[in-house]
Design a protein around this motif. Sequence first.
Motif, PDB file in Angstrom:
ATOM      1  N   ALA A  44       0.833  -1.197   0.000  1.00 24.06           N
ATOM      2  CA  ALA A  44       0.000   0.000   0.000  1.00 24.06           C
ATOM      3  C   ALA A  44       0.870   1.250   0.000  1.00 24.06           C
ATOM      4  N   LYS A  45       0.389   2.299  -0.631  1.00 23.28           N
ATOM      5  CA  LYS A  45       1.111   3.562  -0.668  1.00 23.28           C
ATOM      6  C   LYS A  45       1.472   4.019   0.744  1.00 23.28           C
ATOM      7  N   GLY A  46       2.724   4.386   0.918  1.00 24.72           N
ATOM      8  CA  GLY A  46       3.164   4.940   2.185  1.00 24.72           C
ATOM      9  C   GLY A  46       3.590   3.928   3.224  1.00 24.72           C
ATOM     10  N   ASN A  47       3.493   2.622   2.925  1.00 23.69           N
ATOM     11  CA  ASN A  47       3.897   1.602   3.899  1.00 23.69           C
ATOM     12  C   ASN A  47       5.406   1.399   3.811  1.00 23.69           C
ATOM     13  N   LEU A  48       6.142   2.412   4.231  1.00 22.37           N
ATOM     14  CA  LEU A  48       7.595   2.406   4.066  1.00 22.37           C
ATOM     15  C   LEU A  48       8.281   1.400   4.984  1.00 22.37           C
ATOM     16  N   GLU A  49       7.681   1.149   6.151  1.00 25.48           N
ATOM     17  CA  GLU A  49       8.291   0.182   7.071  1.00 25.48           C
ATOM     18  C   GLU A  49       8.344  -1.205   6.444  1.00 25.48           C
ATOM     19  N   LEU A  50       7.218  -1.648   5.890  1.00 28.07           N
ATOM     20  CA  LEU A  50       7.188  -2.966   5.254  1.00 28.07           C
ATOM     21  C   LEU A  50       8.070  -2.980   4.014  1.00 28.07           C
ATOM     22  N   LEU A  51       8.012  -1.905   3.227  1.00 27.67           N
ATOM     23  CA  LEU A  51       8.813  -1.834   2.008  1.00 27.67           C
ATOM     24  C   LEU A  51      10.302  -1.953   2.336  1.00 27.67           C
ATOM     25  N   THR A  52      10.727  -1.292   3.398  1.00 31.11           N
ATOM     26  CA  THR A  52      12.130  -1.365   3.820  1.00 31.11           C
ATOM     27  C   THR A  52      12.504  -2.777   4.236  1.00 31.11           C
ATOM     28  N   GLN A  53      11.619  -3.443   4.976  1.00 24.33           N
ATOM     29  CA  GLN A  53      11.881  -4.819   5.399  1.00 24.33           C
ATOM     30  C   GLN A  53      11.991  -5.756   4.203  1.00 24.33           C
ATOM     31  N   LEU A  54      11.088  -5.604   3.238  1.00 26.13           N
ATOM     32  CA  LEU A  54      11.098  -6.464   2.059  1.00 26.13           C
ATOM     33  C   LEU A  54      12.348  -6.232   1.218  1.00 26.13           C
ATOM     34  N   ASN A  55      12.700  -4.968   1.008  1.00 29.55           N
ATOM     35  CA  ASN A  55      13.888  -4.666   0.212  1.00 29.55           C
ATOM     36  C   ASN A  55      15.158  -5.157   0.893  1.00 29.55           C
ATOM     37  N   LYS A  56      15.218  -5.012   2.200  1.00 31.36           N
ATOM     38  CA  LYS A  56      16.387  -5.482   2.943  1.00 31.36           C
ATOM     39  C   LYS A  56      16.495  -7.003   2.840  1.00 31.36           C
ATOM     40  N   GLY A  57      15.370  -7.695   3.031  1.00 36.85           N
ATOM     41  CA  GLY A  57      15.376  -9.149   2.917  1.00 36.85           C
ATOM     42  C   GLY A  57      15.745  -9.609   1.522  1.00 36.85           C
ATOM     43  N   LEU A  58      15.216  -8.922   0.505  1.00 38.13           N
ATOM     44  CA  LEU A  58      15.526  -9.266  -0.884  1.00 38.13           C
ATOM     45  C   LEU A  58      17.012  -9.084  -1.166  1.00 38.13           C
ATOM     46  N   ALA A  59      17.567  -7.966  -0.727  1.00 41.07           N
ATOM     47  CA  ALA A  59      19.001  -7.711  -0.949  1.00 41.07           C
ATOM     48  C   ALA A  59      19.862  -8.772  -0.259  1.00 41.07           C
ATOM     49  N   GLU A  60      19.445  -9.171   0.922  1.00 38.83           N
ATOM     50  CA  GLU A  60      20.241 -10.147   1.681  1.00 38.83           C
ATOM     51  C   GLU A  60      20.184 -11.543   1.068  1.00 38.83           C
ATOM     52  N   ILE A  61      19.018 -11.960   0.560  1.00 33.82           N
ATOM     53  CA  ILE A  61      18.966 -13.299  -0.049  1.00 33.82           C
ATOM     54  C   ILE A  61      19.658 -13.313  -1.412  1.00 33.82           C
ATOM     55  N   LYS A  62      19.750 -12.151  -2.045  1.00 28.87           N
ATOM     56  CA  LYS A  62      20.551 -12.082  -3.268  1.00 28.87           C
ATOM     57  C   LYS A  62      22.035 -12.201  -2.932  1.00 28.87           C
ATOM     58  N   ALA A  63      22.430 -11.581  -1.829  1.00 29.93           N
ATOM     59  CA  ALA A  63      23.837 -11.588  -1.441  1.00 29.93           C
ATOM     60  C   ALA A  63      24.292 -12.946  -0.927  1.00 29.93           C
ATOM     61  N   ASN A  64      23.410 -13.673  -0.249  1.00 31.60           N
ATOM     62  CA  ASN A  64      23.844 -14.942   0.352  1.00 31.60           C
ATOM     63  C   ASN A  64      23.591 -16.173  -0.539  1.00 31.60           C
ATOM     64  N   GLY A  65      23.095 -15.937  -1.742  1.00 32.10           N
ATOM     65  CA  GLY A  65      22.937 -17.030  -2.700  1.00 32.10           C
ATOM     66  C   GLY A  65      21.577 -17.702  -2.702  1.00 32.10           C
ATOM     67  N   THR A  66      20.711 -17.340  -1.768  1.00 31.28           N
ATOM     68  CA  THR A  66      19.394 -17.969  -1.694  1.00 31.28           C
ATOM     69  C   THR A  66      18.557 -17.654  -2.928  1.00 31.28           C
ATOM     70  N   TYR A  67      18.611 -16.397  -3.363  1.00 34.77           N
ATOM     71  CA  TYR A  67      17.841 -16.004  -4.553  1.00 34.77           C
ATOM     72  C   TYR A  67      18.246 -16.848  -5.758  1.00 34.77           C
ATOM     73  N   GLN A  68      19.542 -17.015  -5.964  1.00 34.17           N
ATOM     74  CA  GLN A  68      20.008 -17.764  -7.132  1.00 34.17           C
ATOM     75  C   GLN A  68      19.542 -19.211  -7.087  1.00 34.17           C
ATOM     76  N   LYS A  69      19.526 -19.800  -5.893  1.00 33.71           N
ATOM     77  CA  LYS A  69      19.058 -21.176  -5.747  1.00 33.71           C
ATOM     78  C   LYS A  69      17.583 -21.284  -6.136  1.00 33.71           C
ATOM     79  N   ILE A  70      16.785 -20.315  -5.715  1.00 33.81           N
ATOM     80  CA  ILE A  70      15.356 -20.322  -6.059  1.00 33.81           C
ATOM     81  C   ILE A  70      15.191 -20.120  -7.562  1.00 33.81           C
ATOM     82  N   PHE A  71      15.945 -19.184  -8.118  1.00 38.31           N
ATOM     83  CA  PHE A  71      15.875 -18.919  -9.566  1.00 38.31           C
ATOM     84  C   PHE A  71      16.231 -20.177 -10.357  1.00 38.31           C
ATOM     85  N   ASP A  72      17.316 -20.823  -9.975  1.00 39.23           N
ATOM     86  CA  ASP A  72      17.762 -22.033 -10.680  1.00 39.23           C
ATOM     87  C   ASP A  72      16.728 -23.153 -10.581  1.00 39.23           C
ATOM     88  N   LYS A  73      16.042 -23.237  -9.462  1.00 41.01           N
ATOM     89  CA  LYS A  73      15.027 -24.271  -9.262  1.00 41.01           C
ATOM     90  C   LYS A  73      13.933 -24.201 -10.323  1.00 41.01           C
TER      91      LYS A  73
END
Length: 213
Positions: free
Chosen positions: A180-209
């Motif tokens: 929802a517009k203005g939900n910056l707290e959740l947006l920050t949490q999601l972006n942080k989590g996304l960046a971290e799973i990209k950095a630790n290789g989890t994203y790539q494992k899911i993509f490859d699957k």
Amino acid sequence: MKKSLLLVAAMGLLSTSVLAKEIKFATEATYAPFEYLDDKNEFQGFDIDLARAICTQAKLECSFHNQAFDSLIPSLKFRRYDAAIAAMDVTPERADQVDFSDIYYENSAVFVAKKGTFKGPEDLVDKTVGVQNGSSHQSYLVDNWISKGLLTVPYKEYVVIGTPVTDAKYFGTGFGIAVAKGNLELLTQLNKGLAEIKANGTYQKIFDKYFAH
């Protein structure tokens, strides 16, 4: 001392509760391999695994709720759900209504048909084409091909034909998680989590699957 210990314990429980906040994701589970229901009626797919990994990384609980695609953004605007993940293109029109996470999948559109039926979209003039209501694909067809005689109907079996369509006006810059517009707290949490799973290789494992061949 006993009261102090009880207070500390209560604060610990409260802290755990905050960390375990449930994020209700809306999705449209008929778009494999991104989101679909398996034979046990459980949510599966690239988007689902991605959301679960982000929630795990961000110490959030997540649940998934099946909705029609064209109701996803209204559901966020009326706060029925916290976020939507449904292979949703980030477009200027949608960004006026909701906020999006960082891009998690670069997208292009393709026409699909039974193998060997057509060579490309030019061959589909005066033919019927399946399209999902409320999607970027629908907008693209209405603006560019309906005037040439295309009709729209539901479809089932398909394979990819022709070259990808990458018109950013319709298909944006890729897929994002909507909130929802203005939900910056959740947006920050999601972006942080996304960046971290990209950095630790989890994203790539899911993509490859789902996409590695």
